[in-house]
Design a protein around this motif. Structure first.
Motif, PDB file in Angstrom:
ATOM      1  N   CYS A   1       0.896  -1.218  -0.032  1.00 32.03           N
ATOM      2  CA  CYS A   1       0.046  -0.033  -0.020  1.00 32.03           C
ATOM      3  C   CYS A   1       0.962   1.220   0.013  1.00 32.03           C
ATOM      4  N   SER A   2       2.011   1.158   0.705  1.00 30.42           N
ATOM      5  CA  SER A   2       2.929   2.399   0.930  1.00 30.42           C
ATOM      6  C   SER A   2       3.467   2.653  -0.599  1.00 30.42           C
ATOM      7  N   GLY A   3       3.864   1.385  -1.252  1.00 32.82           N
ATOM      8  CA  GLY A   3       4.569   1.480  -2.637  1.00 32.82           C
ATOM      9  C   GLY A   3       3.373   2.235  -3.665  1.00 32.82           C
ATOM     10  N   ALA A   4       2.452   1.566  -3.499  1.00 33.43           N
ATOM     11  CA  ALA A   4       1.222   2.382  -4.513  1.00 33.43           C
ATOM     12  C   ALA A   4       0.882   3.751  -3.986  1.00 33.43           C
ATOM     13  N   GLY A   5       0.958   4.128  -3.048  1.00 36.67           N
ATOM     14  CA  GLY A   5       0.941   5.507  -2.463  1.00 36.67           C
ATOM     15  C   GLY A   5       2.009   6.201  -3.052  1.00 36.67           C
ATOM     16  N   ALA A   6       3.086   5.953  -2.989  1.00 38.26           N
ATOM     17  CA  ALA A   6       4.494   6.488  -3.357  1.00 38.26           C
ATOM     18  C   ALA A   6       4.176   6.873  -4.747  1.00 38.26           C
ATOM     19  N   LEU A   7       3.518   6.113  -5.707  1.00 41.19           N
ATOM     20  CA  LEU A   7       3.401   6.473  -7.203  1.00 41.19           C
ATOM     21  C   LEU A   7       2.735   7.608  -7.267  1.00 41.19           C
ATOM     22  N   LEU A   8       1.891   8.154  -6.464  1.00 43.71           N
ATOM     23  CA  LEU A   8       1.006   9.447  -6.310  1.00 43.71           C
ATOM     24  C   LEU A   8       1.803  10.665  -5.953  1.00 43.71           C
ATOM     25  N   GLY A   9       2.888  10.422  -5.604  1.00 47.00           N
ATOM     26  CA  GLY A   9       3.955  11.512  -5.128  1.00 47.00           C
ATOM     27  C   GLY A   9       3.582  12.049  -3.706  1.00 47.00           C
TER      28      GLY A   9
ATOM     29  N   ASP B   1       3.428  12.957   0.091  1.00 46.81           N
ATOM     30  CA  ASP B   1       3.300  11.911   1.225  1.00 46.81           C
ATOM     31  C   ASP B   1       2.425  10.660   1.178  1.00 46.81           C
ATOM     32  N   GLY B   2       2.368  10.214  -0.333  1.00 43.19           N
ATOM     33  CA  GLY B   2       1.668   9.293  -0.553  1.00 43.19           C
ATOM     34  C   GLY B   2       1.832   8.167  -0.099  1.00 43.19           C
ATOM     35  N   ALA B   3       3.300   7.608  -0.112  1.00 37.48           N
ATOM     36  CA  ALA B   3       3.634   6.480   0.802  1.00 37.48           C
ATOM     37  C   ALA B   3       3.252   6.344   2.206  1.00 37.48           C
ATOM     38  N   LEU B   4       3.559   7.291   2.738  1.00 36.48           N
ATOM     39  CA  LEU B   4       3.153   7.464   4.275  1.00 36.48           C
ATOM     40  C   LEU B   4       1.878   7.429   4.761  1.00 36.48           C
TER      41      LEU B   4
ATOM     42  N   LEU C   1      -7.162   7.851   4.223  1.00 39.70           N
ATOM     43  CA  LEU C   1      -6.756   8.439   2.955  1.00 39.70           C
ATOM     44  C   LEU C   1      -7.330   9.785   3.024  1.00 39.70           C
ATOM     45  N   ALA C   2      -8.560  10.040   3.414  1.00 40.50           N
ATOM     46  CA  ALA C   2      -9.195  11.160   3.169  1.00 40.50           C
ATOM     47  C   ALA C   2      -8.712  12.179   4.296  1.00 40.50           C
ATOM     48  N   LEU C   3      -8.445  11.570   5.451  1.00 41.19           N
ATOM     49  CA  LEU C   3      -7.890  12.475   6.419  1.00 41.19           C
ATOM     50  C   LEU C   3      -6.420  13.369   5.915  1.00 41.19           C
ATOM     51  N   GLY C   4      -5.602  12.532   5.106  1.00 40.66           N
ATOM     52  CA  GLY C   4      -4.381  12.620   4.774  1.00 40.66           C
ATOM     53  C   GLY C   4      -4.229  14.161   4.177  1.00 40.66           C
TER      54      GLY C   4
END
Length: 259
Positions: free
Chosen positions: A196-204, A206-209, A256-259
């Motif tokens: 999930c962190s790796g997928a979030g990293a693709l969004l740039g 703080d996506g990974a965290l 994810l919404a709170l991010g």
């Protein structure tokens, strides 16, 4: 081992989705392999949920309709069993009755007020978050749909670990309860959160965290619910598994919404 893995994949898809996969073994070993493969079933469900959202956005619809479609697909792919389990578990917990009476309430075919209210707010929360993320772009909504679906099925893997008893001697809960080694469940959790962190990293940014923490939050709240259900009912049931999946998915999305 290869044969057992094949049976495990069949068990996961055959019991956790409506996809045309025939379960060829129904024993404790197949159940163990199947529940370890549960996140894989979640990956497929999440991808299939993201597809109509993307198509609707591409076709000119707004993010709200895309969100509704992405929330509806997982329900359709499970014949609504996880949502039904959530409602039944809410009725059982909300009844305040002893374990045997609460389990009897959960087995009834109707849905009580606690179940209706819980379903309403959970589905509203899922659609609201997906709408917010799709408004940022298709990839944000798609990654969220996949991450929440995978985390939801991982919650079932963790609930199947050794030391968690079944509340009844029959049903899916009894078939899978206590089958997964604690170490195996831990490894599965690490792999899924990292993915999930790796997928979030693709969004740039703080996506990974953000995606890693959201998945961890979903698992944490599902674990708290699991422990409460074990105390109240004496163990897990198929309904409890459904409640855990929907809880983990919803909390992940809210994170994810709170991010």
């Amino acid at each position: 081992m290869t044969s057992l893995n094949s049976h495990g994949v069949r068990f996961a898809f055959g019991t956790l989705t409506v996809l045309p996969v025939r379960v060829t073994r129904w024993d404790r070993e197949a159940a163990r392999a199947g529940m370890l493969c549960a996140p894989l079933a979640g990956l497929v469900v999440g991808v299939l949920a993201a597809v109509p959202g993307g198509l609707l956005l591409w076709g000119g619809s707004g993010p709200l309709l895309a969100a509704v479609a992405s929330a509806a697909v997982p329900a359709a792919l499970t014949r609504g069993l996880h949502l039904d389990g959530l409602a039944d578990t809410a009725d059982g917990l909300g009844s305040g009755k002893p374990a045997d009476d609460a389990l009897r309430i959960m087995k009834q075919s109707d849905i009580g007020p606690f179940g209706v209210i819980t379903l309403l707010f959970v589905l509203l929360a899922q659609v609201a978050v997906l709408q917010q993320l799709y408004a940022q772009g298709w990839t944000h909504g798609a990654v969220a749909a996949v991450a929440s679906a995978v985390t939801a099925r991982l919650a079932l893997t963790l609930a199947s670990r050794r030391g968690v008893p079944a509340a009844r001697p029959e049903g899916l809960g009894a078939a899978v309860a206590g089958t997964v080694p604690v170490a195996g469940a831990g490894v599965a959790a690490l792999v899924v959160v990292a993915a999930c962190s790796g997928a979030g990293a693709l969004l740039g940014g703080d996506g990974a965290l953000r995606h890693g923490l959201a998945a961890a939050a979903g698992l944490l709240v599902a674990e708290l619910l699991l422990r409460h259900c074990v105390r109240r009912f004496g163990g897990v049931t198929g309904d409890v598994f459904g409640a855990l999946a929907e809880t983990a998915a919803t909390v992940t999305l809210v994170g994810l919404a709170l991010g």
